[in-house]
Design a protein around this motif. Structure first.
Motif, short mmCIF file in Angstrom:
data_model
loop_
_atom_site.label_atom_id
_atom_site.label_comp_id
_atom_site.label_asym_id
_atom_site.label_seq_id
_atom_site.Cartn_x
_atom_site.Cartn_y
_atom_site.Cartn_z
N GLU A 30 -7.87 -5.15 -3.08
CA GLU A 30 -7.76 -4.09 -2.24
C GLU A 30 -6.70 -4.51 -1.08
O GLU A 30 -5.87 -3.71 -0.44
CB GLU A 30 -8.97 -3.56 -1.51
CG GLU A 30 -9.99 -3.01 -2.45
CD GLU A 30 -10.48 -3.74 -3.42
OE1 GLU A 30 -10.47 -5.08 -3.11
OE2 GLU A 30 -11.09 -3.17 -4.60
N LEU A 64 -4.02 -5.70 -1.22
CA LEU A 64 -2.57 -5.62 -1.94
C LEU A 64 -2.14 -4.15 -1.71
O LEU A 64 -1.10 -3.74 -2.09
CB LEU A 64 -2.29 -6.00 -3.22
CG LEU A 64 -2.44 -7.60 -3.56
CD1 LEU A 64 -2.27 -8.11 -4.82
CD2 LEU A 64 -1.64 -8.45 -2.45
N GLU A 65 -3.19 -3.21 -1.56
CA GLU A 65 -2.84 -1.86 -1.91
C GLU A 65 -1.96 -1.15 -0.88
O GLU A 65 -1.36 -0.15 -1.04
CB GLU A 65 -4.23 -0.89 -2.07
CG GLU A 65 -4.85 -1.29 -3.19
CD GLU A 65 -6.20 -0.72 -3.33
OE1 GLU A 65 -6.60 0.51 -2.62
OE2 GLU A 65 -7.14 -1.01 -4.09
N LEU A 103 0.81 -2.42 -0.44
CA LEU A 103 2.25 -2.46 -1.10
C LEU A 103 2.53 -1.32 -2.03
O LEU A 103 1.52 -0.68 -2.49
CB LEU A 103 2.24 -3.80 -1.97
CG LEU A 103 2.35 -5.10 -1.23
CD1 LEU A 103 2.27 -6.30 -2.52
CD2 LEU A 103 3.62 -5.15 -0.57
N SER A 104 3.63 -1.09 -1.90
CA SER A 104 4.19 0.10 -3.15
C SER A 104 3.86 -0.26 -4.24
O SER A 104 4.31 -1.58 -4.48
CB SER A 104 5.36 0.52 -2.94
OG SER A 104 6.25 -0.16 -3.39
N VAL A 105 3.54 0.39 -5.47
CA VAL A 105 3.32 -0.11 -6.56
C VAL A 105 4.59 -0.58 -7.35
O VAL A 105 4.60 -1.59 -7.87
CB VAL A 105 2.92 1.11 -7.70
CG1 VAL A 105 2.81 0.78 -9.12
CG2 VAL A 105 1.47 1.45 -7.36
N LEU A 158 5.13 -3.97 -5.97
CA LEU A 158 4.25 -5.14 -6.67
C LEU A 158 4.66 -5.47 -8.07
O LEU A 158 4.37 -6.30 -8.37
CB LEU A 158 2.77 -4.39 -6.66
CG LEU A 158 1.66 -5.35 -7.36
CD1 LEU A 158 1.66 -6.83 -6.43
CD2 LEU A 158 0.32 -4.76 -6.97
N GLU A 159 5.24 -4.32 -8.56
CA GLU A 159 5.83 -4.44 -9.91
C GLU A 159 6.98 -5.61 -10.17
O GLU A 159 7.06 -6.77 -10.95
CB GLU A 159 6.34 -3.18 -10.50
CG GLU A 159 5.41 -2.57 -11.25
CD GLU A 159 6.06 -1.42 -11.76
OE1 GLU A 159 5.87 -0.22 -11.62
OE2 GLU A 159 6.92 -1.36 -12.90
N LEU A 196 5.73 -8.89 -9.50
CA LEU A 196 5.18 -9.55 -10.98
C LEU A 196 6.15 -10.46 -11.44
O LEU A 196 5.83 -11.29 -12.17
CB LEU A 196 4.47 -8.63 -11.39
CG LEU A 196 3.17 -8.10 -11.21
CD1 LEU A 196 2.55 -7.04 -11.99
CD2 LEU A 196 2.05 -9.47 -11.45
#
Lengths: 185, 463
Positions: free
Chosen positions: A108, A110-111, A113-115, A118-119, A122
């Motif tokens: 949670e 990390l939430e 961050l915008s998706v 996060l991509e 990765l």
């Protein structure tokens, strides 16, 4: 996703059915593979490995046990892990740190961050962390299953996931992100 | 969770496949990999089946065998003792011996065996100097023996009362064991006689059939581990090898200067190996092998390379005087580029000398021995000649391939062999073996851990 008749034809070794199955399933399989491999050559090699495995073991597919999509998804993940292990790229730290449970970073956290951020994170994440993160968060394997898959203990898997989260947080700290998110806590 | 669902959806969003991943582009590779996977399955199967058979034999043997080793006495020894005592003394002695055996008193049995042998030697000497006896005695003895001749099962005889009187028409050739041999022999033996076998007298003057007490197979003295400890087999085997170089066998270069396909296709080779097996116990041994292996491969290169060449004293500049219109040529060094297309095939060879150490298990049945062993090997030396790609150039090498590092390479091996004794000392054997390098044989980061499969035949001697 794919007609039963096509599967039956694949079992018989019909090349047209192979072609149809490939064209239907390849885009989905590619979405899994591209998360595990970055270089194009590796992705291509993994695609071939996965489809070779699917064609060879398609007679083992049992509709009663689950959908075709989940079956090929499982094969894809297994093959990706096998390739990474074969190439000795999957260097997972086996050190088991004694970490107090309350100090664990949670997903949670990390939430904020915008998706899309996060991509992007990765892509640059060390492969060992990324593999565990993908297996756990995206492919929804339990730590026990991950442990079996990677030959590590469930505790190591859990510890690696929290290290991965820690890595994301430590790498997100740059001036721009501090302004955008504040320091993630 | 909605956050991660969104992440999952984003990561799993299906885009169009890259153009080089169309079915037409990928199908060849897929079928090639299918072939490899099937081959791997077959290899596993063909390893599994012999291992299963061997395990079956071993299991059967362990389930059915007693502790007494059963060693066959050569046929020529079997027909050596002829007696005419009507079987009376024999049977009495047999009973005594069986009783000893049941008590498990091997020391007593061994003493008796040795006594018999000593007496047998005496008998031979006496027999050789004696005259032929009366026919009447022979016939009587024969008649009486015939009454007992329906004893059909083999019985164990240690005839401690073997008569000093040598019957007529009896020939005893030293048959069994030399006393001095017994004390040295690794295999202690007993004598088994079949009292029912009647044969024509081996003497020419015989008119009747006399019983031949046949020495059958027996050697029932129990061996302990110490009996086997230190006995040794030395053998030489040679055969064909098949090998796989590992995943670096194919390479594609796709840089601006160099586009090429390079591959190395494995070809069969051969090997010669010297093995030394030291028995640790009845079933276990330690095997040391020195194995010379020669592998062949076909190196293939097809590509285009842009070479940069430095040339000197060429016109690099033309200066024109705008007023006079005079031109002057400036010479100097310059780089020029040449494009070279090249296709090359070359047969490479690679030699390796391996030293291996492997414990093993063996099972014997009559003249056959089945052995399995597994252990580690080390590369003592490697050399060869051929062509290879090194630093973006094709280079010829004679000696050590430039990629090969100097580290000692290690791997594991396993083998199965079947041996057949052609005499007390010599044997022939066939063997299948598998070697797998577990360390890279390549100094680069590419993975090159060859697997080697060999099938060989050989001869050996045991001490």
């Amino acid at each position: 996703m794919i007609a039963n008749s096509t599967i039956s034809q694949c079992v018989k070794g019909d090349q047209q059915a192979y072609s149809l199955l490939y064209c239907t399933c390849a885009p989905y399989i590619f979405t899994i593979i591209k998360n595990y491999f970055t270089p194009e050559d590796d992705r291509k090699d993994a695609m071939q490995e996965v489809f070779a495995q699917i064609f060879l073991s398609i007679q083992n597919f049992d509709e009663a046990k689950g959908s075709f999509k989940s079956w090929i998804s499982k094969i894809t993940v297994y093959q990706c892990i096998a390739i990474l292990r074969k190439k000795d790229k999957l260097q997972i730290s086996y050190h088991l740190e004694v970490v107090e449970e309350e100090n664990y970073d949670t997903l949670e956290s990390l939430e904020k961050l915008s998706v899309s951020d996060l991509e992007k994170m990765l892509v640059d994440m060390p492969l060992g962390y990324k593999t565990i993160f993908l297996l756990s968060v995206i492919d929804e394997y339990s730590h026990k299953e991950i442990g079996e898959l990677l030959g590590i203990s469930p505790e190591t898997s859990r510890s690696q996931l929290f290290r991965a989260i820690k890595w994301i947080k430590s790498n997100i700290i740059n001036d721009i992100n501090i302004m955008r998110y504040g320091i993630l806590q | 969770m909605a956050y991660y669902n969104k992440l999952r959806d984003n990561l799993r969003k299906e885009d169009d496949l890259p153009s080089d991943m169309s079915w037409e582009e990928m199908s060849d590779g897929i079928f090639q990999k299918m072939g490899k996977k099937e081959k791997k399955r077959r290899v596993i199967f063909w390893w599994f089946v012999p291992m299963l058979i061997v395990s079956g034999f071993v299991g059967y043997y362990l389930m059915t065998s007693t502790n007494e080793p059963n060693i066959e006495i050569p046929k020529d020894i079997k027909e050596n003792m002829v007696k005419e005592d009507n079987g009376q003394n024999i049977i009495a002695s047999e009973k005594a011996l069986i009783s000893d055996r049941q008590k498990g008193d091997d020391a007593v049995i061994l003493t008796k065996v040795m006594n018999i042998n000593a007496k047998a030697n005496q008998l031979i000497n006496q027999k050789e100097s004696s005259n032929e006896g009366s026919k009447g005695a022979k016939i009587a003895a024969q008649n009486e023996h015939n009454e007992d001749s329906n004893i059909s099962e083999s019985v164990t005889l240690i005839n401690s009362d073997l008569s000093n009187q040598v019957p007529e028409n009896t020939k005893i050739i030293d048959p069994l064991i030399n006393v001095s041999n017994i004390t040295n022999a690794k295999d202690m033996i007993k004598v088994e006689l079949i009292t029912s076998i009647i044969r024509p007298n081996i003497r020419s003057n015989s008119e009747t059939l006399l019983p031949v007490l046949e020495v059958k197979s027996i050697i029932p003295l129990q061996k302990d581990s110490k009996t086997y400890l230190g006995s040794m087999d030395i053998s030489l085997t040679s055969g064909v090898i098949f090998w796989k170089i590992g995943s670096s066998a194919n390479l594609k270069l796709n840089t601006e200067q160099h586009k090429a396909t390079i591959s190395e296709k494995e070809l069969p080779g051969y090997h010669i190996a010297l093995h030394n097996e030291v028995r640790m116990s009845k079933y276990f041994f330690l095997k040391t092998s020195l194995d010379y292996q020669k592998w062949y491969s076909e190196f293939y290169y097809s590509g285009t390379k842009i070479n940069s060449l430095e040339v000197d004293n060429v016109i690099v500049k033309v200066e024109e005087n705008l007023l006079s219109g005079e031109k002057s040529l400036i010479r100097g060094k310059a780089s020029i580029y040449e494009t070279v297309d090249r296709t090359l095939r070359h047969r490479n060879e690679q030699n390796s000398v391996l030293l291996s150490l492997s414990p093993g298990y063996q099972w014997e049945h009559n003249k056959w021995s089945f052995k399995t062993s597994a252990g580690l090997f080390f590369t003592l030396s490697k050399f060869g000649n051929g062509k290879t790609l090194w630093n973006d150039e094709i280079v010829a090498y004679d000696g050590v391939m430039p990629q090969y590092n100097d580290k000692m390479q290690i791997g594991y091996l396993s083998s199965l062999n079947v041996k057949y004794a052609i005499s007390n000392r010599y044997y022939v054997q066939s063997m299948i073996g598998y070697h797998k390098f577990i360390s890279n044989i390549n100094a680069e980061n590419t993975i090159s851990k060859p697997s080697i499969f060999n099938i060989s035949l050989g001869i050996g001697v045991q001490f």
